[in-house]
Structures are given as C-alpha cells and as structure tokens.
Write a protein that holds these residues in place. Sequence first.
Motif, PDB file in Angstrom:
ATOM      1  N   LEU A  85      60.881  30.402  46.087  1.00 35.93           N
ATOM      2  CA  LEU A  85      59.430  30.090  45.515  1.00 35.93           C
ATOM      3  C   LEU A  85      59.201  31.465  44.522  1.00 35.93           C
ATOM      4  N   HIS A  86      58.591  30.914  43.281  1.00 34.56           N
ATOM      5  CA  HIS A  86      58.065  32.103  42.536  1.00 34.56           C
ATOM      6  C   HIS A  86      56.604  31.542  42.022  1.00 34.56           C
ATOM      7  N   VAL A  87      55.881  32.530  41.963  1.00 33.90           N
ATOM      8  CA  VAL A  87      54.204  32.204  41.725  1.00 33.90           C
ATOM      9  C   VAL A  87      53.794  33.190  40.532  1.00 33.90           C
ATOM     10  N   THR A  88      53.686  32.584  39.391  1.00 35.85           N
ATOM     11  CA  THR A  88      52.881  33.435  38.376  1.00 35.85           C
ATOM     12  C   THR A  88      51.589  33.342  38.464  1.00 35.85           C
ATOM     13  N   PRO A  89      50.762  34.353  38.134  1.00 34.02           N
ATOM     14  CA  PRO A  89      49.185  34.522  38.677  1.00 34.02           C
ATOM     15  C   PRO A  89      48.691  33.743  37.530  1.00 34.02           C
ATOM     16  N   ALA A  90      47.707  32.875  37.855  1.00 34.47           N
ATOM     17  CA  ALA A  90      46.912  31.822  37.056  1.00 34.47           C
ATOM     18  C   ALA A  90      46.276  32.752  35.896  1.00 34.47           C
ATOM     19  N   ASP A  91      45.832  34.032  36.054  1.00 36.07           N
ATOM     20  CA  ASP A  91      44.881  34.832  35.322  1.00 36.07           C
ATOM     21  C   ASP A  91      45.706  35.427  34.258  1.00 36.07           C
ATOM     22  N   LEU A  92      47.002  35.460  34.266  1.00 34.80           N
ATOM     23  CA  LEU A  92      47.885  36.069  33.406  1.00 34.80           C
ATOM     24  C   LEU A  92      47.460  35.973  31.845  1.00 34.80           C
ATOM     25  N   GLU A  93      47.502  34.623  31.514  1.00 31.82           N
ATOM     26  CA  GLU A  93      47.270  34.236  30.158  1.00 31.82           C
ATOM     27  C   GLU A  93      45.679  34.585  29.703  1.00 31.82           C
ATOM     28  N   GLU A  94      44.891  34.244  30.846  1.00 34.75           N
ATOM     29  CA  GLU A  94      43.463  34.570  30.688  1.00 34.75           C
ATOM     30  C   GLU A  94      43.279  36.162  30.222  1.00 34.75           C
TER      31      GLU A  94
ATOM     32  N   ARG B 250      46.619  31.454  42.106  1.00 39.28           N
ATOM     33  CA  ARG B 250      46.419  32.589  43.005  1.00 39.28           C
ATOM     34  C   ARG B 250      47.496  32.746  43.865  1.00 39.28           C
ATOM     35  N   VAL B 251      48.365  33.829  43.632  1.00 35.91           N
ATOM     36  CA  VAL B 251      49.624  34.070  44.169  1.00 35.91           C
ATOM     37  C   VAL B 251      49.590  33.926  45.831  1.00 35.91           C
ATOM     38  N   GLU B 252      48.895  34.680  46.311  1.00 38.21           N
ATOM     39  CA  GLU B 252      48.858  34.597  47.796  1.00 38.21           C
ATOM     40  C   GLU B 252      48.653  33.303  48.269  1.00 38.21           C
ATOM     41  N   ARG B 253      47.589  32.495  47.783  1.00 37.93           N
ATOM     42  CA  ARG B 253      47.358  31.293  48.324  1.00 37.93           C
ATOM     43  C   ARG B 253      48.507  30.225  48.046  1.00 37.93           C
ATOM     44  N   GLU B 254      49.054  30.306  46.983  1.00 41.47           N
ATOM     45  CA  GLU B 254      50.212  29.479  46.579  1.00 41.47           C
ATOM     46  C   GLU B 254      51.291  29.635  47.597  1.00 41.47           C
ATOM     47  N   VAL B 255      51.603  31.008  47.824  1.00 39.49           N
ATOM     48  CA  VAL B 255      52.940  31.195  48.856  1.00 39.49           C
ATOM     49  C   VAL B 255      52.383  30.629  50.229  1.00 39.49           C
ATOM     50  N   VAL B 256      51.213  30.881  50.648  1.00 42.30           N
ATOM     51  CA  VAL B 256      50.821  30.162  51.960  1.00 42.30           C
ATOM     52  C   VAL B 256      51.036  28.844  51.852  1.00 42.30           C
ATOM     53  N   ALA B 257      50.540  28.092  50.872  1.00 36.02           N
ATOM     54  CA  ALA B 257      50.642  26.610  50.835  1.00 36.02           C
ATOM     55  C   ALA B 257      51.983  26.199  50.724  1.00 36.02           C
ATOM     56  N   ALA B 258      53.033  26.916  49.961  1.00 36.62           N
ATOM     57  CA  ALA B 258      54.176  26.478  49.950  1.00 36.62           C
ATOM     58  C   ALA B 258      54.967  26.581  51.439  1.00 36.62           C
TER      59      ALA B 258
ATOM     60  N   GLY C  77      51.408  45.159  49.870  1.00 41.21           N
ATOM     61  CA  GLY C  77      50.634  45.118  48.795  1.00 41.21           C
ATOM     62  C   GLY C  77      49.385  44.166  49.257  1.00 41.21           C
ATOM     63  N   PRO C  78      48.486  43.764  48.551  1.00 42.24           N
ATOM     64  CA  PRO C  78      47.398  43.259  49.053  1.00 42.24           C
ATOM     65  C   PRO C  78      47.700  41.453  49.138  1.00 42.24           C
ATOM     66  N   ALA C  79      48.587  40.963  48.303  1.00 43.66           N
ATOM     67  CA  ALA C  79      49.030  39.635  48.404  1.00 43.66           C
ATOM     68  C   ALA C  79      49.764  39.398  49.631  1.00 43.66           C
ATOM     69  N   SER C  80      50.887  40.428  49.710  1.00 39.77           N
ATOM     70  CA  SER C  80      51.755  40.424  50.862  1.00 39.77           C
ATOM     71  C   SER C  80      50.957  40.602  52.211  1.00 39.77           C
TER      72      SER C  80
END
Length: 166
Positions: free
Chosen positions: A32-41, A95-103, A127-130
């Motif tokens: 699993l790899h998650v790209t932060p949604a706000d990167l492009e923003e 949202r990285v942390e939420r996507e990992v939990v959902a996965a 870190g905060p996400a972990s």
Amino acid sequence: MAVVVWIVEGTWPACVDAARTHAPVDADIVLLHVTPADLEEVARGAFAGLLGRGRSERDPGTRVEHLAAASADQLLRAAADRLGAPCTRDERTGRVEREVVAAAEDADLLILARDGDRTHLGPHSLGPASRFVLDHAPCPVLLVWPEPAPGLTTIPPPPPRPPHQG
C-alpha cells in the motif's frame, strides 16, 4: 491471511523484509502506498500566490500530480521486486493516515515502520500519521525499525519522585 504492508519512501525496505519474514507463504500481501491528497493543492496554492503573474499553462499542480503518481508506481514496483512473491499493489490518494487504516479494515496484519526520531527509543520514534495508524488500526500491527533499534541507554530517565510526605 491478509497482510497490508505500508510502503513509505525511506522505510519501505524494512517493511517488505518484515513481510518476507513474518507473513505465511500463502498470505495475500497488499503493498500500500498513499499519496497525500493535498500535494497538488499546495503546488497550486504557491502558484496562485503569484497574484496573477503566473500563466495558467505553467500551473505546477498537474505536474506534481503526475510526478507523485510516477513516484508511487516506482516505489510499489521496487517493493514488489524486493518481496519476490505474488502481491497486490494498492495506490491511494487521500488523508494518508485514514487511507492506511481503511486499507487495513479486512487485514489480519498491518506492517509499518517507525518514521520519527529513530535515534531514541520511545514515542517520538513515530510520526503523526504512524501514531494515528497505530492507535486506530483495526487489526494487529507489526511495527518495525527501518534500521537497527537504538540501545536501551536512549530511554529517558524516569521523572523524579516527589518527596515523601509524612
């Protein structure tokens, strides 16, 4: 057994090695790899900060989005090669942390690595996400050090005891 291995730049080899060591041979492994949604923003926001001086054809948001997707694909390919076993690659954005939990919702095991201060034992090694993932994971978690763990001497001393009141 379903095993989710969270692939993050810098720590992913330790997670893949842990999957090779601890997952049964017949496990269904998801990288699993998650790209932060706000990167492009963020890139678009910086561009918009030019107050009209930037030209729309030079908006970096789209380029950042393509670079992030290419980077995620490259990491997942390298992780699959290192694993050397059948696996599924799951590339998400959000949202990285939420996507990992959902996965990990239907997983039997989630593997992740410490990503904070790795020079000392203790809670700051996450870190905060972990930390969020560890606290909210819906399955057992295997938490690995990406390199050898620091020695026990890195544990801070206990707080001083208050004087005895008698």
